[in-house]
Design an enzyme around this catalytic site. Structure first.
Site, PDB file in Angstrom:
ATOM      1  N   LYS A 196     -26.847 -12.061  -9.759  1.00 23.90           N
ATOM      2  CA  LYS A 196     -26.915 -13.379  -9.130  1.00 23.90           C
ATOM      3  C   LYS A 196     -28.317 -13.575  -8.571  1.00 23.90           C
ATOM      4  O   LYS A 196     -28.777 -12.808  -7.720  1.00 23.90           O
ATOM      5  CB  LYS A 196     -25.885 -13.475  -8.009  1.00 23.90           C
ATOM      6  CG  LYS A 196     -25.964 -14.790  -7.248  1.00 23.90           C
ATOM      7  CD  LYS A 196     -24.861 -14.918  -6.225  1.00 23.90           C
ATOM      8  CE  LYS A 196     -25.035 -16.203  -5.427  1.00 23.90           C
ATOM      9  NZ  LYS A 196     -23.987 -16.375  -4.419  1.00 23.90           N
ATOM     10  N   LYS A 249     -25.514 -15.399 -13.140  1.00 25.57           N
ATOM     11  CA  LYS A 249     -25.539 -16.695 -12.463  1.00 25.57           C
ATOM     12  C   LYS A 249     -26.940 -16.989 -11.952  1.00 25.57           C
ATOM     13  O   LYS A 249     -27.541 -16.107 -11.342  1.00 25.57           O
ATOM     14  CB  LYS A 249     -24.562 -16.640 -11.302  1.00 25.57           C
ATOM     15  CG  LYS A 249     -24.562 -17.860 -10.423  1.00 25.57           C
ATOM     16  CD  LYS A 249     -23.719 -17.613  -9.218  1.00 25.57           C
ATOM     17  CE  LYS A 249     -23.866 -18.825  -8.323  1.00 25.57           C
ATOM     18  NZ  LYS A 249     -23.237 -18.655  -7.070  1.00 25.57           N
TER      19      LYS A 249
HETATM   20  C1  PBG Z   1     -21.733 -18.180  -2.171  1.00 22.02           C
HETATM   21  C2  PBG Z   1     -21.957 -18.834  -3.471  1.00 22.02           C
HETATM   22  C3  PBG Z   1     -22.952 -19.746  -3.850  1.00 22.02           C
HETATM   23  C4  PBG Z   1     -22.605 -20.195  -5.130  1.00 22.02           C
HETATM   24  C5  PBG Z   1     -21.448 -19.525  -5.492  1.00 22.02           C
HETATM   25  N1  PBG Z   1     -21.082 -18.673  -4.465  1.00 22.02           N
HETATM   26  C6  PBG Z   1     -24.110 -20.283  -3.107  1.00 22.02           C
HETATM   27  C7  PBG Z   1     -25.234 -19.417  -2.702  1.00 22.02           C
HETATM   28  O1  PBG Z   1     -25.317 -18.243  -3.025  1.00 22.02           O
HETATM   29  O2  PBG Z   1     -26.067 -19.966  -1.985  1.00 22.02           O
HETATM   30  C8  PBG Z   1     -23.334 -21.233  -5.938  1.00 22.02           C
HETATM   31  C9  PBG Z   1     -22.489 -22.004  -6.889  1.00 22.02           C
HETATM   32  C10 PBG Z   1     -23.123 -23.235  -7.432  1.00 22.02           C
HETATM   33  O3  PBG Z   1     -24.287 -23.565  -7.170  1.00 22.02           O
HETATM   34  O4  PBG Z   1     -22.415 -23.938  -8.171  1.00 22.02           O
HETATM   35  N2  PBG Z   1     -22.624 -17.209  -1.823  1.00 22.02           N
END
Ligand code: PBG
Length: 326
Positions: A196, A249
């Site tokens: 991520k 992601k």
């Molecule tokens: C929580 C999380 C996030 C997303 C999914 N889980 C936001 C982040 O890390 O700031 C992003 C999902 C999206 O942008 O559709 N940590």
């Protein structure tokens, strides 16, 4: 090697039937996961400004939504919670009557066979908006781990089918696996947000989930976008710790990462087509600048072609409807 004029690659492009016959990749509705935002309260259904067509629902407003997801044959939803009360330790994240815990029970009552996946991360629940406990101005990895385990357990006890940790703390898959096993949940899979990235494409999500960090950013725990070898290390670690499904992601600016992970590991691979990717398409479509159905189909197909088995996307319902209309 045969060449033109014996070879004419256009022969198989002449009609839709021929093109369909030699098509290499297709997205099926069974590949999709629909992310949903659940807000504490009653009677709430509000559209997210930067994500047209996506709403925040209170648990009591979920049944018609969930029935529609089921009618469209989308196999799974991913839940994000927006609690009323935020505090330093994100305590409403692991409260038995927390907003996600309530939503899980409502969903399981209305469509029991729908796969319910929950996002495990503290950022929506902490007053400072970071994904863990903050000590001395830093997100403390090891103090956060037990809370993530507690949160996972509480989702599973409420009836969720899969937990999906997205916090990017080191060692969280291991501690969640141990916590689940200890309580007899050996059969529950972990979908790990393994690679991520610290991405600007999460912008609309932070509005939707009210989870923007109040100071600093997430670069101290999420991955640095230029790196790809490190993504393979992240995935390797999460698999070693017990992840069942791994995720990359965001998706679109990271198709190369999806391909490399696919080539290196024989595990089910998910890709998250995130909020900013959705918002860009919607904004251009609203101006009449892009053909929505074609752009969305091309995008989701590209994510599969890159090597993903599963796609998390806010386009899931529209895409499923188009497949039914065909
Ligand atoms: C929580 C999380 C996030 C997303 C999914 N889980 C936001 C982040 O890390 O700031 C992003 C999902 C999206 O942008 O559709 N940590």
């Amino acid at each position: 090697m045969a060449v033109f004029p014996q070879v004419r690659l256009r022969r198989l492009r002449r009609t839709e039937a021929l093109r369909a016959l030699v098509r290499e990749n297709r997205v099926a509705v069974g590949d999709l996961i629909f992310p949903m935002f659940i807000v504490e309260g009653k009677g709430v259904k509000e559209e997210i400004t930067s994500m047209p067509g996506i709403f925040r629902h209170s648990p009591d407003r979920l049944p018609p939504e969930i029935e529609e997801v089921a009618r469209l044959k989308i196999p799974a939803v991913l839940l994000f919670g927006i609690p009323k009360n935020k505090d330093e330790t994100g305590s409403s994240a692991y409260h038995p009557e927390g907003v996600v815990q309530q939503a899980i029970r409502v969903i399981k009552r209305s469509v029991p066979e729908l796969i319910v996946i929950t996002d495990v991360c503290l950022c929506e629940y902490t007053s400072h908006g970071h994904c863990g406990i903050v000590t001395d101005g830093q997100v403390n990895n090891d103090q956060t781990l037990p809370l993530l385990a507690k949160m996972s357990l509480s989702h599973i006890e409420a009836g969720a089918d899969i937990v999906a940790p997205s916090d990017m703390m080191d060692g969280r898959v291991k501690i969640i696996r141990e916590a689940l096993d200890e309580k007899g949940f050996q059969h529950i899979p972990i979908l790990s947000y393994a690679a991520k990235y610290s991405s600007a494409f999460y912008g609309p999500f932070r509005e939707a989930a009210e989870s923007a960090p109040q100071f600093g950013d997430r670069r101290g725990y999420q991955m640095d976008p230029p790196n790809v070898r490190e993504a393979l290390q992240e995935v390797e670690q999460d698999i070693a710790e017990g992840a069942d499904i791994i995720m990359v992601k965001p998706a679109l600016a990271y198709l190369d990462v999806i391909r490399q992970v696919r080539n290196a590991f024989n595990y089910p691979l998910a890709a998250y087509n995130v909020s900013g990717e959705y918002a860009m398409v919607k904004a251009a479509v609203q101006r009449g600048w892009l053909d929505e159905r074609r752009v969305v189909t091309e995008t989701l197909t590209a994510i599969k072609r890159a090597g993903a088995d599963i796609i998390l996307t806010y386009h899931a319902k529209e895409f499923a409807q188009w497949l039914q209309d065909e």
